[in-house]
Scaffold this motif. Sequence first.
Motif, PDB file in Angstrom:
ATOM      1  N   ALA A 116       0.800  -1.074   0.234  1.00 43.23           N
ATOM      2  CA  ALA A 116      -0.386   0.176   0.404  1.00 43.23           C
ATOM      3  C   ALA A 116       1.046   1.375   0.135  1.00 43.23           C
ATOM      4  CB  ALA A 116      -0.759  -0.235   1.201  1.00 43.23           C
ATOM      5  N   GLU A 117       0.803   1.964  -1.029  1.00 39.47           N
ATOM      6  CA  GLU A 117       1.205   3.278  -0.653  1.00 39.47           C
ATOM      7  C   GLU A 117       0.659   4.375  -0.131  1.00 39.47           C
ATOM      8  OE1 GLU A 117       2.290   2.757  -5.403  1.00 39.47           O
ATOM      9  OE2 GLU A 117       0.761   3.160  -5.544  1.00 39.47           O
ATOM     10  N   SER A 118      -0.250   5.354  -0.718  1.00 40.51           N
ATOM     11  CA  SER A 118      -0.688   6.295  -0.075  1.00 40.51           C
ATOM     12  C   SER A 118      -1.991   6.186   1.105  1.00 40.51           C
ATOM     13  CB  SER A 118      -1.223   7.302  -0.879  1.00 40.51           C
ATOM     14  OG  SER A 118      -2.348   7.416  -1.548  1.00 40.51           O
ATOM     15  N   LYS A 119      -2.989   5.135   0.440  1.00 38.45           N
ATOM     16  CA  LYS A 119      -3.566   5.184   1.465  1.00 38.45           C
ATOM     17  C   LYS A 119      -3.672   3.239   1.702  1.00 38.45           C
ATOM     18  CE  LYS A 119      -7.350   6.485   0.660  1.00 38.45           C
ATOM     19  NZ  LYS A 119      -8.905   6.474  -0.082  1.00 38.45           N
ATOM     20  N   VAL A 120      -4.895   3.034   2.704  1.00 36.53           N
ATOM     21  CA  VAL A 120      -5.322   1.197   3.076  1.00 36.53           C
ATOM     22  C   VAL A 120      -6.260   1.139   2.915  1.00 36.53           C
ATOM     23  CG1 VAL A 120      -2.797   0.412   4.881  1.00 36.53           C
ATOM     24  CG2 VAL A 120      -5.322   1.651   5.512  1.00 36.53           C
ATOM     25  N   ARG A 121      -7.143   0.225   2.235  1.00 34.13           N
ATOM     26  CA  ARG A 121      -8.427  -0.080   2.041  1.00 34.13           C
ATOM     27  C   ARG A 121      -8.614  -0.994   2.149  1.00 34.13           C
ATOM     28  NH1 ARG A 121      -5.216   2.736  -2.278  1.00 34.13           N
ATOM     29  NH2 ARG A 121      -6.086   4.764  -3.480  1.00 34.13           N
ATOM     30  N   PHE A 122      -8.393  -2.117   2.390  1.00 40.51           N
ATOM     31  CA  PHE A 122      -9.542  -3.012   3.428  1.00 40.51           C
ATOM     32  C   PHE A 122      -8.363  -3.535   4.862  1.00 40.51           C
ATOM     33  CE2 PHE A 122      -6.917  -5.514  -0.005  1.00 40.51           C
ATOM     34  CZ  PHE A 122      -6.084  -6.724   0.435  1.00 40.51           C
ATOM     35  N   ILE A 123      -8.990  -4.642   5.506  1.00 41.30           N
ATOM     36  CA  ILE A 123      -8.175  -5.029   6.071  1.00 41.30           C
ATOM     37  C   ILE A 123      -8.084  -6.254   6.024  1.00 41.30           C
ATOM     38  CG2 ILE A 123      -8.293  -6.459   8.797  1.00 41.30           C
ATOM     39  CD1 ILE A 123     -10.420  -4.178   9.506  1.00 41.30           C
ATOM     40  N   GLY A 124      -6.339  -6.146   6.182  1.00 41.38           N
ATOM     41  CA  GLY A 124      -5.125  -6.986   5.352  1.00 41.38           C
ATOM     42  C   GLY A 124      -4.785  -6.664   4.081  1.00 41.38           C
ATOM     43  N   ASP A 125      -4.615  -5.654   4.286  1.00 38.77           N
ATOM     44  CA  ASP A 125      -4.233  -4.971   3.025  1.00 38.77           C
ATOM     45  C   ASP A 125      -2.605  -5.047   3.087  1.00 38.77           C
ATOM     46  OD1 ASP A 125      -3.365  -3.603   0.593  1.00 38.77           O
ATOM     47  OD2 ASP A 125      -4.582  -2.026   0.962  1.00 38.77           O
ATOM     48  N   PRO A 126      -2.002  -5.234   2.306  1.00 37.51           N
ATOM     49  CA  PRO A 126      -0.080  -5.532   2.800  1.00 37.51           C
ATOM     50  C   PRO A 126       0.161  -3.952   2.735  1.00 37.51           C
ATOM     51  CG  PRO A 126      -0.472  -6.643   0.741  1.00 37.51           C
ATOM     52  CD  PRO A 126      -1.719  -6.438   1.115  1.00 37.51           C
ATOM     53  N   VAL A 127       1.163  -3.313   3.809  1.00 41.33           N
ATOM     54  CA  VAL A 127       1.382  -2.454   4.167  1.00 41.33           C
ATOM     55  C   VAL A 127       3.359  -2.431   4.319  1.00 41.33           C
ATOM     56  CG1 VAL A 127       2.403  -0.133   5.197  1.00 41.33           C
ATOM     57  CG2 VAL A 127      -0.387  -1.738   5.260  1.00 41.33           C
ATOM     58  N   ALA A 128       4.031  -3.616   4.423  1.00 41.93           N
ATOM     59  CA  ALA A 128       5.100  -3.596   4.614  1.00 41.93           C
ATOM     60  C   ALA A 128       5.530  -5.488   4.711  1.00 41.93           C
ATOM     61  CB  ALA A 128       5.799  -3.065   5.797  1.00 41.93           C
ATOM     62  N   PHE A 333     -25.741  -4.877  -8.529  1.00 42.71           N
ATOM     63  CA  PHE A 333     -24.958  -4.234  -8.059  1.00 42.71           C
ATOM     64  C   PHE A 333     -23.366  -5.371  -8.647  1.00 42.71           C
ATOM     65  CE2 PHE A 333     -27.846  -1.629  -6.549  1.00 42.71           C
ATOM     66  CZ  PHE A 333     -28.397  -0.726  -6.709  1.00 42.71           C
ATOM     67  N   GLY A 334     -22.322  -5.299  -8.214  1.00 43.87           N
ATOM     68  CA  GLY A 334     -21.200  -6.236  -7.885  1.00 43.87           C
ATOM     69  C   GLY A 334     -20.502  -5.746  -7.459  1.00 43.87           C
ATOM     70  N   ASN A 335     -19.831  -6.726  -5.870  1.00 41.15           N
ATOM     71  CA  ASN A 335     -18.906  -5.905  -5.737  1.00 41.15           C
ATOM     72  C   ASN A 335     -17.401  -6.639  -5.709  1.00 41.15           C
ATOM     73  OD1 ASN A 335     -16.975  -5.047  -3.500  1.00 41.15           O
ATOM     74  ND2 ASN A 335     -19.127  -5.966  -2.075  1.00 41.15           N
ATOM     75  N   LEU A 336     -16.544  -5.444  -6.263  1.00 46.14           N
ATOM     76  CA  LEU A 336     -15.778  -5.585  -6.727  1.00 46.14           C
ATOM     77  C   LEU A 336     -14.331  -5.907  -5.572  1.00 46.14           C
ATOM     78  CD1 LEU A 336     -15.404  -3.318  -9.474  1.00 46.14           C
ATOM     79  CD2 LEU A 336     -15.621  -5.436  -9.475  1.00 46.14           C
ATOM     80  N   GLY A 337     -14.959  -5.194  -4.265  1.00 47.78           N
ATOM     81  CA  GLY A 337     -13.276  -4.925  -3.631  1.00 47.78           C
ATOM     82  C   GLY A 337     -12.966  -3.951  -3.108  1.00 47.78           C
ATOM     83  N   ALA A 338     -11.734  -4.129  -3.028  1.00 45.86           N
ATOM     84  CA  ALA A 338     -11.036  -2.747  -3.112  1.00 45.86           C
ATOM     85  C   ALA A 338      -9.947  -2.122  -3.729  1.00 45.86           C
ATOM     86  CB  ALA A 338     -10.182  -2.601  -1.810  1.00 45.86           C
ATOM     87  N   TYR A 339      -9.343  -3.247  -4.806  1.00 43.18           N
ATOM     88  CA  TYR A 339      -8.702  -3.614  -5.878  1.00 43.18           C
ATOM     89  C   TYR A 339     -10.151  -4.802  -6.595  1.00 43.18           C
ATOM     90  CZ  TYR A 339      -5.294  -1.395  -2.713  1.00 43.18           C
ATOM     91  OH  TYR A 339      -4.733  -1.163  -1.068  1.00 43.18           O
ATOM     92  N   LEU A 340      -8.829  -4.088  -8.301  1.00 47.69           N
ATOM     93  CA  LEU A 340      -9.855  -4.663  -9.237  1.00 47.69           C
ATOM     94  C   LEU A 340      -8.665  -6.419  -9.615  1.00 47.69           C
ATOM     95  CD1 LEU A 340     -11.986  -4.663 -11.632  1.00 47.69           C
ATOM     96  CD2 LEU A 340     -10.372  -3.650 -12.810  1.00 47.69           C
ATOM     97  N   ASN A 375     -14.187  -1.299   0.934  1.00 51.06           N
ATOM     98  CA  ASN A 375     -13.058  -1.638   1.660  1.00 51.06           C
ATOM     99  C   ASN A 375     -13.698  -2.928   2.394  1.00 51.06           C
ATOM    100  OD1 ASN A 375     -13.814   1.810   2.369  1.00 51.06           O
ATOM    101  ND2 ASN A 375     -11.865   0.922   1.950  1.00 51.06           N
ATOM    102  N   THR A 376     -13.151  -4.558   1.031  1.00 50.41           N
ATOM    103  CA  THR A 376     -13.533  -5.205   1.386  1.00 50.41           C
ATOM    104  C   THR A 376     -12.316  -6.119   0.810  1.00 50.41           C
ATOM    105  OG1 THR A 376     -14.714  -5.734  -0.209  1.00 50.41           O
ATOM    106  CG2 THR A 376     -15.362  -5.227   1.814  1.00 50.41           C
TER     107      THR A 376
END
Length: 793
Positions: A116-128, A333-340, A375-376
Amino acid sequence: MNVRPALDMPPPSPTGIGQPVPRQEDALLLRGEGRYTDDVALPGQLHAAFVRSPYAHGVIEGVDVEAARAMPGVVAVYTAADLAAAGCGPITARPFIPFKHRDGTPMTIPRRGALAESKVRFIGDPVAVVVARTALEARDAAEAVALEITPLPAVTRVEDALAPGAPELYDAFPGNLILDYEAGDPERVAEAFAGAAHVTRLTLSNNRVVVNAMEPRAALAAYDAEAGAFTLHAPSQGVLGKRNALAEAMGVAPDRLRLLTGQVGGSFGMKGSVFPEEVCLLHAARALGAPVRWTDQRSESFMSDHHGRDMEVTAELALDAKGRFLAVRVTGFGNLGAYLTAVGPLMTTIGILRNVMGMYRTPLVEVRTRCAVTNTVPIGAYRGAGRPEGNYYMERLIDQAAHEMGIDRVRLRRINMVTPAMLPWTTPAGTVYDSGDFPGLLDRALEAADWAGFAARRRESRRRGRLRGRGIGCYLEVTAPPANELCGLRFEADGTVTILTGTLDFGQGHLSSFGQILHSRLGVPLDRVRLVQGDSGRLSAGAGTGGSKSLMASGSAIVEAGDIVIERGRALAAHVLEAGVGDIVFDAGRFVVAGTDRAIGIMDLAARLREGAGLPSDLPPDLPATLDIDHVFREAPSAYPNGCHVAEVEVDPETGTVEVVRYVMVNDFGTLINPLIVEGQLHGGVLQGIGQALMERTVFDEEGQLVTGSFMDYQLPRAGDIPPLFTFESRPQPTATNPLGAKGCGEAGCAGSLPSVMNALLDALAAEGVRHLDMPATPQAVWRALREARDAA
């Protein structure tokens, strides 16, 4: 439509095409001798652990890694800035289809960095990522990384994400809308609905599921500085496509990265993607000059693997006064989660468009879907990827329409089915059904299910205080079109034949099925066949496994390669046997001079060519020097596996518990290579469908926390949930669109089980006044629906 001649089948063999041969893979796996990614070890390897966001949405103000770097065993800690400085690019998830918005503008893809660069977008998004000498040291140090994140409001439901004023995940995507999709003929569909004698409308939820493959994800990366080349061991569904995407992210040419996949313990679509962890490991291996490995923990995989499904739709069916379908319309509606992901937009759009008509002659279709980020956990492929969903919507509509119009549900299906006399049938989505007997499948399924004897079984259930219901799930699904698939054949010195192919087995039994095809074509004994499928360094082409196309792709490539080998062999055998080429026939693995006992086996001929012994000295120079071949099967149209499933359930009204007590499935998969494997595939797919229908519930709280984050909270079907009476039958109608006549089967179990189980449950509950229930129909949901219906009565 590309129509091919039917395969000229050799006489039946006990281990050839069509025979229920036990899987060749199983002895090794049952002895524990499989080689999965976590079994691979390299000298000097280090271990990685990932620091993941505890917030569903937030701005990254800082990542303090100094304490972690000072901990015992730690070799390095990397953040997004480190990856960018090293030239690592984003993970580009290009959809298989270039989608456009309904206004004609192209869909754009949100950027995702490996960290993750400037933002985190779901719980579990890898940061480091922390790299240490041991896995425990890496995990301990990961807990010491201090994240400074300013939390932002989160949104987890797709309808809420598209509502005015919703928290926005990306500045470049106002309102969180990624794709506004429309297909079909909206104007004519509207006219059909306006003039319909009856309209049935249902709001349906296709619940999010966690994939939960038996083998967690893992990876082991190494870098050869002298060669400037990477090697990555990782599970996949095909090494070439994933190799190419990883090479792009690392900024190197594809031939500078070798991807190796051994055994894979389940995938269901999920492991076909590129994941952030793999890019991070490749970077670490290059930066540290040492192999770096990582194996997911089960609790971590719940929030780091891709999830499946997650759609909310309104499905509508227009009918005339006699019950004939006029049009079907699906909006939602289709939920794509935080990233495509590469498959993320496909399920709720073209997946519905091509599958919602099923085996019915519905003249008009419209699909309108708005796909949004939330944010999933990102949504990816999951067994069927839009095909079970489309069939589920139609089959639920049919049962509801039958109830509302007072028409028998079997009759309503029968009067709308495409009949054999109507084939080939072109649907309003442009798909073309070339073969099948849909009414015949329905009739046989009802007979095998003892449809006529149901009333007595229902009375018996009533005597025990149970509610009993029965449901039909007719389905027809569109497979992925097979294209550009390799078959390499190598006649080895030890008397074996190696098949090289770009598809990849993650539980399907490719060695057995492909071996049976090769045996039927070239007479090679099944136990002398070897399979190479997971080494990008040995493959020149291949599109991987997915969409139930492997047999059509690799199988057709094997057939065509075998034909070329036979023609080469005939030319060579003519000189060895001193006969004309026209007098050489190939039979059961031998080249024979017609009408004589003079012959040479294909393995003997291959050995003579390899060793240069036992051949005439005057062989023409234009003859092939080997029987080895690399052949690419170019393309074939999609196929249309179909069938009819009938489920019976019992409900305990005091607890809401639902049990599937009888299950019948009658399917048309075209040519069956190994009926035993096909039946096993269907058992697994049906049970996965039962799991989604009755058990699997993925819950996020208002702050985006995954509440169902372990097997303590998330229920999977177990052996005890298998129906005690489980009947499988096959009524194949081979297709003419590929040389084998095969249609695919791997995802059909879900397509038939979702509607049959839910229709059966609602049939059981109808007497108590319950007319609608969404998946998953957990005991709590069933119990509550019964209580609410009784209170309202």
